[in-house]
Design a protein around this motif. Structure first.
Motif, short mmCIF file in Angstrom:
data_model
loop_
_atom_site.label_atom_id
_atom_site.label_comp_id
_atom_site.label_asym_id
_atom_site.label_seq_id
_atom_site.Cartn_x
_atom_site.Cartn_y
_atom_site.Cartn_z
N ARG A 218 0.79 -1.26 0.18
CA ARG A 218 0.01 0.03 -0.14
C ARG A 218 0.88 1.23 0.06
O ARG A 218 0.61 2.22 -0.56
N LEU A 219 2.03 1.12 0.88
CA LEU A 219 2.82 2.45 0.74
C LEU A 219 3.26 2.46 -0.56
O LEU A 219 3.65 3.71 -0.97
N VAL A 220 3.83 1.66 -1.11
CA VAL A 220 4.27 1.75 -2.50
C VAL A 220 3.57 2.29 -3.48
O VAL A 220 3.85 3.26 -4.18
N LEU A 221 2.33 1.84 -3.28
CA LEU A 221 1.34 2.25 -4.42
C LEU A 221 0.97 3.90 -4.31
O LEU A 221 0.94 4.39 -5.20
N VAL A 222 1.13 4.20 -2.82
CA VAL A 222 0.95 5.59 -2.84
C VAL A 222 2.06 6.53 -2.99
O VAL A 222 1.89 7.64 -3.61
N SER A 223 3.12 5.89 -2.97
CA SER A 223 4.41 6.67 -2.93
C SER A 223 4.80 7.09 -4.63
O SER A 223 5.44 8.27 -4.52
N GLY A 224 4.36 6.41 -5.47
CA GLY A 224 4.61 6.77 -6.83
C GLY A 224 4.30 8.25 -7.12
O GLY A 224 5.24 9.11 -7.55
N PRO A 225 2.95 8.71 -7.02
CA PRO A 225 2.64 9.98 -7.53
C PRO A 225 3.14 11.02 -6.40
O PRO A 225 3.36 12.23 -7.02
N ILE A 226 3.48 10.90 -5.35
CA ILE A 226 3.95 11.84 -4.38
C ILE A 226 5.38 11.78 -4.71
O ILE A 226 6.01 13.03 -4.77
N MET A 227 6.24 11.09 -4.94
CA MET A 227 7.69 11.24 -5.43
C MET A 227 7.69 11.78 -6.90
O MET A 227 8.35 12.86 -6.88
N MET A 228 6.76 11.63 -7.57
CA MET A 228 6.72 12.34 -8.98
C MET A 228 6.51 13.75 -9.04
O MET A 228 7.02 14.54 -9.55
N GLY A 229 5.40 13.96 -7.92
CA GLY A 229 4.90 15.41 -7.87
C GLY A 229 6.00 16.31 -7.00
O GLY A 229 6.40 17.54 -7.54
N SER A 230 6.66 15.57 -6.16
CA SER A 230 7.95 16.37 -5.52
C SER A 230 9.07 16.58 -6.63
O SER A 230 9.65 17.78 -6.71
N PHE A 231 9.49 15.57 -7.29
CA PHE A 231 10.42 15.83 -8.22
C PHE A 231 10.22 16.82 -9.50
O PHE A 231 10.96 17.60 -9.71
N ILE A 232 9.08 16.82 -10.13
CA ILE A 232 8.52 17.61 -11.00
C ILE A 232 8.59 19.12 -10.71
O ILE A 232 8.89 20.01 -11.23
N SER A 233 7.74 19.43 -9.39
CA SER A 233 7.61 20.78 -8.97
C SER A 233 8.84 21.39 -8.69
O SER A 233 9.08 22.66 -8.76
N PHE A 234 9.61 20.73 -7.97
CA PHE A 234 11.06 21.21 -7.73
C PHE A 234 11.93 21.62 -8.74
O PHE A 234 12.50 22.86 -8.71
N ARG A 235 11.89 20.88 -9.89
CA ARG A 235 12.65 21.29 -11.03
C ARG A 235 12.15 22.42 -11.83
O ARG A 235 12.89 23.11 -12.44
N TYR A 236 10.79 22.49 -11.96
CA TYR A 236 10.16 23.70 -12.27
C TYR A 236 10.56 24.81 -11.60
O TYR A 236 10.82 25.98 -12.23
N ALA A 237 10.40 24.84 -10.34
CA ALA A 237 11.05 25.81 -9.47
C ALA A 237 12.45 26.23 -9.74
O ALA A 237 12.70 27.28 -9.78
N LEU A 238 13.33 25.40 -9.97
CA LEU A 238 14.55 25.44 -10.01
C LEU A 238 14.94 26.33 -11.29
O LEU A 238 15.77 27.07 -11.37
N LYS A 239 14.26 26.23 -12.37
CA LYS A 239 14.07 26.95 -13.52
C LYS A 239 13.85 28.41 -13.18
O LYS A 239 14.23 29.47 -13.95
N LEU A 240 12.99 28.54 -12.23
CA LEU A 240 12.47 30.02 -12.05
C LEU A 240 13.28 30.68 -11.01
O LEU A 240 13.24 32.01 -10.70
N ALA A 241 13.99 29.92 -9.86
CA ALA A 241 14.66 30.68 -8.74
C ALA A 241 16.09 30.11 -8.92
O ALA A 241 16.43 29.31 -9.26
N PRO A 242 16.87 31.02 -8.09
CA PRO A 242 18.22 30.79 -8.00
C PRO A 242 18.24 29.65 -7.11
O PRO A 242 17.75 29.35 -5.93
N LEU A 243 19.23 28.61 -7.51
CA LEU A 243 19.60 27.50 -6.80
C LEU A 243 19.98 28.10 -5.22
O LEU A 243 19.69 27.10 -4.34
#
Length: 290
Positions: A218-243
């Motif tokens: 159950r934890l594995v099934l929930v973790s996929g979208p959570i990790m994907m959301g974390s990764f994508i949103s941070f990379r878009y933020a990195l493009k917009l903000a200073p490291l």
């Protein structure tokens, strides 16, 4: 820092805190992280079928950046796991956060970033707050305790984790500036999954994957979208903000982790964690204003 970048970083921090909570509840941390990447990678591949924008042409430089970034972040996980396994959490955790000390330096030296006085003050508050989260007492000797144990393997592994994460962050920032953030995130996830698979799919390790699947399905099934959301949103933020700002502000995930522990897991906050959380919050506000 723009409003959009700030919101994306806060969302990423929330997702980061949630998937770290799932990792803590798992039995075999390494195998569970592999399953998280397996499911987030599968979701990524499926979601790209519905993206109208075509995959941009790949160059040797982008592939090298993706591979190097993936190797750095896998190395961070491995060193962090070794540090936590062999050493006291209150000793190793603060040192694993030292990436925030290096990131502003790399940002200024390698990326030409400039910090305002408010922003620099905010970064220092976040660094100190993140360092204090796991300290056992409010004393000068306790603050220096991790550095008095530099000869221990666990301490060296924690310091290595902090350094290698900072290097990966510079590669990450370079990648999202040179390539589409969505597709660079995809490359990172695929490379990280491939590197971890080389370790866990060895004949002597395969049983760990099946066992963790049975224990934490159950934890594995929930973790996929959570990790994907974390990764994508941070990379878009990195493009917009200073490291130099983005990585420290993301440490608000520590504050979120404290709140989750107190509100939903029945953990006690304690004076130190409460004060550390306030320092992080104050630092984030200063960075936002700066």
């Amino acid at each position: 820092m723009s409003n959009l970048a700030f919101i994306l970083i806060l969302f990423s921090a929330l997702m980061h805190a949630l998937w770290n909570l799932l990792v803590k509840r798992s039995r075999d941390k390494t195998a569970f992280i592999w399953w998280m990447f397996c499911f987030s990678g599968a979701m990524f591949n499926l979601s790209l079928l519905f993206v109208s924008e075509p995959f941009p042409p790949l160059t040797g430089r982008i592939l090298l950046l993706g591979l190097a970034g993936g190797a750095c972040f896998v190395g961070y996980h491995l060193f962090t796991g070794r540090a936590y396994q062999q050493g006291d959490l209150s000793l190793t955790y603060p040192l694993a956060q030292t990436s925030m000390v290096y990131v502003p330096i790399w940002g200024m030296l390698l990326l030409g970033e400039r910090l305002s006085l408010l922003g620099a003050a905010g970064i220092l508050l976040i660094i100190f707050g993140a360092y204090c989260v796991q300290l056992r007492a409010l004393s000068f000797s306790e603050v220096l305790r991790p550095f008095r144990s530099l000869g221990e393997t666990s301490v060296q592994a924690a310091l290595a984790a902090g350094f290698i994460y900072s290097v990966g962050s510079v590669i990450d920032k370079t990648g999202v500036m040179d390539y589409h953030p969505l597709y660079f995130t995809y490359l990172l996830v695929m490379f990280m999954f491939a590197i971890m698979s080389c370790n866990l799919l060895r004949p002597s390790q395969r049983g760990r994957i099946a066992t963790e699947w049975q224990h934490s399905l159950r934890l594995v099934l929930v973790s996929g979208p959570i990790m994907m959301g974390s990764f994508i949103s941070f990379r878009y933020a990195l493009k917009l903000a200073p490291l130099s700002y983005a990585v420290p502000v993301r440490q608000v995930s520590l504050l979120i982790g404290v709140l989750i522990g107190v509100l939903f897991l029945g953990e006690t906050c304690g004076r130190i964690r409460f004060l550390a959380a306030l320092l992080i919050l104050a630092g984030v506000c200063l960075v936002r204003l700066g």
